[in-house]
Design a protein around this motif. Structure first.
Motif, PDB file in Angstrom:
ATOM      1  N   ARG A   1     -11.232 -18.317 -44.084  1.00 24.15           N
ATOM      2  CA  ARG A   1     -12.533 -18.629 -43.481  1.00 24.15           C
ATOM      3  C   ARG A   1     -12.904 -17.619 -42.395  1.00 24.15           C
ATOM      4  NH1 ARG A   1     -12.870 -24.479 -41.531  1.00 24.15           N
ATOM      5  NH2 ARG A   1     -14.948 -23.774 -40.969  1.00 24.15           N
ATOM      6  N   ARG A   2     -11.909 -16.911 -41.832  1.00 21.40           N
ATOM      7  CA  ARG A   2     -12.184 -15.918 -40.794  1.00 21.40           C
ATOM      8  C   ARG A   2     -12.706 -14.616 -41.389  1.00 21.40           C
ATOM      9  NH1 ARG A   2      -6.614 -16.088 -37.607  1.00 21.40           N
ATOM     10  NH2 ARG A   2      -6.022 -16.382 -39.760  1.00 21.40           N
ATOM     11  N   LEU A   3     -12.237 -14.270 -42.601  1.00 23.20           N
ATOM     12  CA  LEU A   3     -12.640 -13.009 -43.223  1.00 23.20           C
ATOM     13  C   LEU A   3     -14.013 -13.145 -43.869  1.00 23.20           C
ATOM     14  CD1 LEU A   3      -9.276 -11.979 -44.872  1.00 23.20           C
ATOM     15  CD2 LEU A   3     -10.259 -11.093 -42.776  1.00 23.20           C
TER      16      LEU A   3
ATOM     17  N   GLN B   1      -5.771 -24.038 -36.572  1.00 25.53           N
ATOM     18  CA  GLN B   1      -6.460 -22.764 -36.349  1.00 25.53           C
ATOM     19  C   GLN B   1      -7.319 -22.477 -37.574  1.00 25.53           C
ATOM     20  OE1 GLN B   1      -4.130 -19.256 -34.954  1.00 25.53           O
ATOM     21  NE2 GLN B   1      -4.500 -18.490 -37.017  1.00 25.53           N
ATOM     22  N   THR B   2      -8.452 -21.812 -37.383  1.00 24.50           N
ATOM     23  CA  THR B   2      -9.312 -21.477 -38.513  1.00 24.50           C
ATOM     24  C   THR B   2      -8.533 -20.591 -39.480  1.00 24.50           C
ATOM     25  OG1 THR B   2     -11.218 -21.514 -37.052  1.00 24.50           O
ATOM     26  CG2 THR B   2     -11.541 -20.509 -39.212  1.00 24.50           C
TER      27      THR B   2
ATOM     28  N   ILE C   1      -7.269 -17.988 -42.433  1.00 27.15           N
ATOM     29  CA  ILE C   1      -7.675 -16.590 -42.664  1.00 27.15           C
ATOM     30  C   ILE C   1      -8.762 -16.481 -43.713  1.00 27.15           C
ATOM     31  CG2 ILE C   1      -5.886 -16.051 -44.383  1.00 27.15           C
ATOM     32  CD1 ILE C   1      -5.671 -13.295 -42.764  1.00 27.15           C
TER      33      ILE C   1
END
Length: 156
Positions: A63-65, A58-59, A61
């Protein structure tokens, strides 16, 4: 206390000075046999494990923020010298009335840190005595206030 005579055959290490290494892979009965305390197979059983921030595909955190702000590489750390701080130095008799306030003086008084590269004069607080100050930069209101009282602001 009786001192014992030291001979070569009586010299010993202190207790715990030499720790036996953990023996791995010496059979199931030892408790550290077969997998040698590393669990099953896979990435964590091998050397060079890199799992920090890994979220199973899963991507992660981080890289998600979204990214926020930046670091200014040209920032010069300055000491903020307010008119209130000058008044406090004069009240506590650390600075005399005719004395010029410089970087060296503030460092000797341990008011300013050595890593700060200059002084910024700010018009916060009240000043009642004339004072001469040598600074890196000054706000217009601070300069006006000091000069109105009969002091001088030297920008170096």
């Amino acid at each position: 206390m009786v001192l014992q005579e030291i001979r070569l055959n009586t010299i010993k290490d202190n207790h715990g000075a030499r720790v036996k290494p953990k023996l791995l892979g010496r059979g199931i009965g030892s408790g550290l046999g077969k997998t040698s305390g590393r669990g099953g197979k896979g990435q964590t059983a091998r050397s060079g494990v890199r799992l920090n921030g890994f979220e199973g595909g899963q991507t992660p955190i981080y890289r998600r923020l979204p990214k926020r702000g930046f670091v200014n590489i040209h920032r010069v750390p300055l000491f903020e010298l307010t008119l209130g701080k000058i008044a406090l130095l004069m009240q506590t008799n650390k600075v005399k009335a005719g004395e010029e306030i410089t970087m060296d003086l503030l460092m000797r008084l341990r008011v300013m840190k050595k890593w700060q590269e200059g002084i910024s004069l700010i018009a916060t607080g009240d000043l009642s005595h004339p004072v001469s100050v040598e600074v890196t930069r000054a706000s217009a209101r601070a300069k006006e206030t000091v000069e109105k009282l009969g002091g001088t602001v030297k920008i170096a």
